[in-house]
Design an enzyme around this catalytic site. Structure first.
Site, short mmCIF file in Angstrom:
data_model
loop_
_atom_site.label_atom_id
_atom_site.label_comp_id
_atom_site.label_asym_id
_atom_site.label_seq_id
_atom_site.Cartn_x
_atom_site.Cartn_y
_atom_site.Cartn_z
N THR A 1 0.63 -1.34 0.05
CA THR A 1 0.25 -0.28 0.05
C THR A 1 1.13 1.15 -0.09
O THR A 1 2.16 1.53 0.53
CB THR A 1 -0.86 0.15 1.13
OG1 THR A 1 -1.56 -1.04 1.08
CG2 THR A 1 -2.06 0.86 1.08
N PHE B 1 1.62 5.34 0.82
CA PHE B 1 1.66 6.50 1.28
C PHE B 1 1.52 7.87 0.73
O PHE B 1 2.71 7.66 0.28
CB PHE B 1 1.10 6.09 3.25
CG PHE B 1 0.66 5.33 3.84
CD1 PHE B 1 -0.15 5.96 4.38
CD2 PHE B 1 1.21 3.90 3.46
CE1 PHE B 1 -1.22 4.45 4.69
CE2 PHE B 1 0.46 2.69 4.22
CZ PHE B 1 -0.62 2.85 4.25
#
Lengths: 356, 356
Positions: free
Chosen positions: B256, B258
């Site tokens: 993921t 960010f």
């Protein structure tokens, strides 16, 4: 960039190189330690790590605070130990819980972390040798003792080889965007007590309603925008509540305590704790008589926690933490005398007092 | 303890003292940097940190792996920066989420971390100056782009000054204790695809049923012990499911992404990325024409993501990541040409490619 800034950056680069050289030399030493130990002793020595951290905190000339120095050396020891022998650490999952934070606080970033579905699974993984260490919550300032951990410690052959304290925070939450329309505050009685002063100062007019748990308080607040709850952030997320005021606990040292379990406990570090469990008959003065040897040998007790016995063999079992290592003569003598008086005594382990 | 072990420990103690002395000297340099900068420049320079980490990884003589060296120096920079100027970092709470892990991966342990209830709140905190930095998820390999982050980047004056990649894992879960009685597997289509090979190898006979989200899959599995779900661990905890097989994703680099947001972006580090958003008319070949300048100036595009425009002014907005810093002549020329062709172009920020 100014000349002065450039000079400082070059100086920092030079220091970093010197640190890197010594870090690499330290890692080579750690590798040799691994070769010497091979098959003879556990690689991770909590007592040694605690001693290293305490010593460096004492030597610290500043300007960094002691906690910052410890935090850097925690990571240095973590990566060196990972080189010596890759560690596996099981904890109560899922990833991202406080148990994971506690595991990283104790072991740094290098080990392979294994989230387990239940506390029983953490114990089973340690017993089966599927992990080197387990990290389980044992005492929550909000909800009290974690009974399942206490019961498993009694029944399991694992040893306690470390402790970790983690700060926890209380949040004021509601479905509403503000506190204006609030009519009541739900929370566990202990959480209400923990936020007593803040509530007196900021929301003296709102009635405080104790409920079974903080999660239940958040659930109730989720059903009614005129109700607030005091709970941890996870509860706000779970029930879609807004945090109206963060970190409202009066005591900034509000903590949850975790134990590190393994197939061995720790050697003496000079500042240790010993956890034990023993049985006591349900008789007036029984516990007082049992604890006499501790007082006689000058051994301080830092915790005493009773649980109804599950086996039927005894009426109560008591979990106690005492200061010192079971190798200390006074502690050994006190434990021997306690063992002679109690129908049952099990030393769960001696380990260094949390160093970080 | 053997003589050899004792000698190694003494050697390690000596090295630790030398590291401590240099760490303290480094901290004093950091303090002086703080004094020189006072009020003139941001204290945290993502490009400088990225350069330091890359340089040390290159200088690293071993035996520690480069990641271990970076991890130690990340913590060293974190505590030194904390001394220079205590940092505040807001992230999408609650504490213990992947967003917190990403924040700590980028900033180390020293800053004051502020969990926010929503992604909007993180943006608002940065805009209002209530935090120095914000960390928000922007792209999830499982669920795709985080639309709310993209929309806020378009509307907000904040700049992107960094990126963090965090690995995520997929778990096979069920109410049952084992896989024996399982009749079907629910998950988001992308998660099923991510575990394709593992499923073919281990559970080729079970039908795979795509549903709206991994959380929905876990909810369905929670209602029926004959159903399994593939989801993250948090979902297993939420719906009381047992993890039957952990980390079953085929690609161990499943991540993921960010973004770090602030009131400034980063200077050039030598290995940078630039994020931008621009509008495009809904006309055949329009996007191709818009992107021509990038190809002409030899600027690589690493991501392109379209979103229907919300304002009504344009039909589509495109989010793109390109390699290089907006100060690089080729990037500057390409952006200038792109800006002349697009009705709207906003450079969200240039920042170092994730260094750790």
């Amino acid at each position: 960039m100014s000349d002065e800034l450039l000079k400082l950056r070059n100086e920092i680069d030079r220091l970093d190189e010197e640190i890197l050289a010594r870090l690499s030399e330290r890692a080579r030493c750690a590798q040799r330690v691994g070769e010497v130990k091979k098959g003879n002793a556990p690689f991770y020595r909590p007592e040694r790590e605690a001693q290293v951290l305490r010593r460096l905190a004492e030597l610290n000339p500043g300007p960094l605070p002691a906690d910052a120095v410890k935090s850097v050396f925690r990571e240095i020891m973590s990566v060196c130990l990972g080189l010596e022998h890759p560690q596996r650490v099981a904890y109560l999952g899922p990833a991202g819980t406080f148990s994971e934070s506690a595991s990283r606080k104790q072991f740094g970033s290098a080990p392979s972390f294994m989230p387990m579905a239940t506390i029983e699974d953490v114990f089973r993984a340690v017993e089966a040798g599927n992990t080197d260490y387990g990290v389980v919550p044992v005492e929550n300032s909000t909800e009290g003792a974690v009974s399942i951990t206490l019961d498993l410690l009694l029944a399991s052959p694992v040893k306690v080889c470390g402790e970790v304290n983690l700060r926890i925070h209380q949040q004021l939450m509601s479905r509403a965007d503000g506190i204006g329309a609030a009519k009541r505050i739900y929370s566990h009685a202990q959480s209400l007590a923990q936020c007593h002063e803040w509530l007196n100062r900021n929301l003296p007019h709102l009635p405080r309603i104790p409920v079974a748990s903080n999660a239940e308080a958040a659930r109730l607040a989720g059903e009614d925008p005129e109700s607030c709850a005091i709970a941890g952030e996870a509860a706000a997320q779970l029930y879609g509540l807004n945090i109206l005021a963060p970190n409202i606990e009066d005591d900034p040292n509000n903590t949850t305590r975790f134990l590190v379990i393994a197939d061995h406990d720790a050697g003496p570090s000079g500042k240790d704790r010993t956890s034990l469990v023993f049985s006591a008959p349900n008789r007036p003065g029984a516990i007082h008589t049992l604890l006499e040897p501790l007082a006689q040998h000058g051994v301080d007790m830092t915790k005493l926690q009773s649980r109804p016995a599950q086996s039927g063999l005894w009426e109560y079992v008591f979990y106690a933490d005492i200061q010192g290592h079971q190798c200390d003569p006074a502690v050994a003598a006190a434990l021997k005398a306690l063992g002679e008086r109690a129908a049952f005594l099990k030393v769960l382990g001696s380990y260094p007092v949390a160093a970080i």
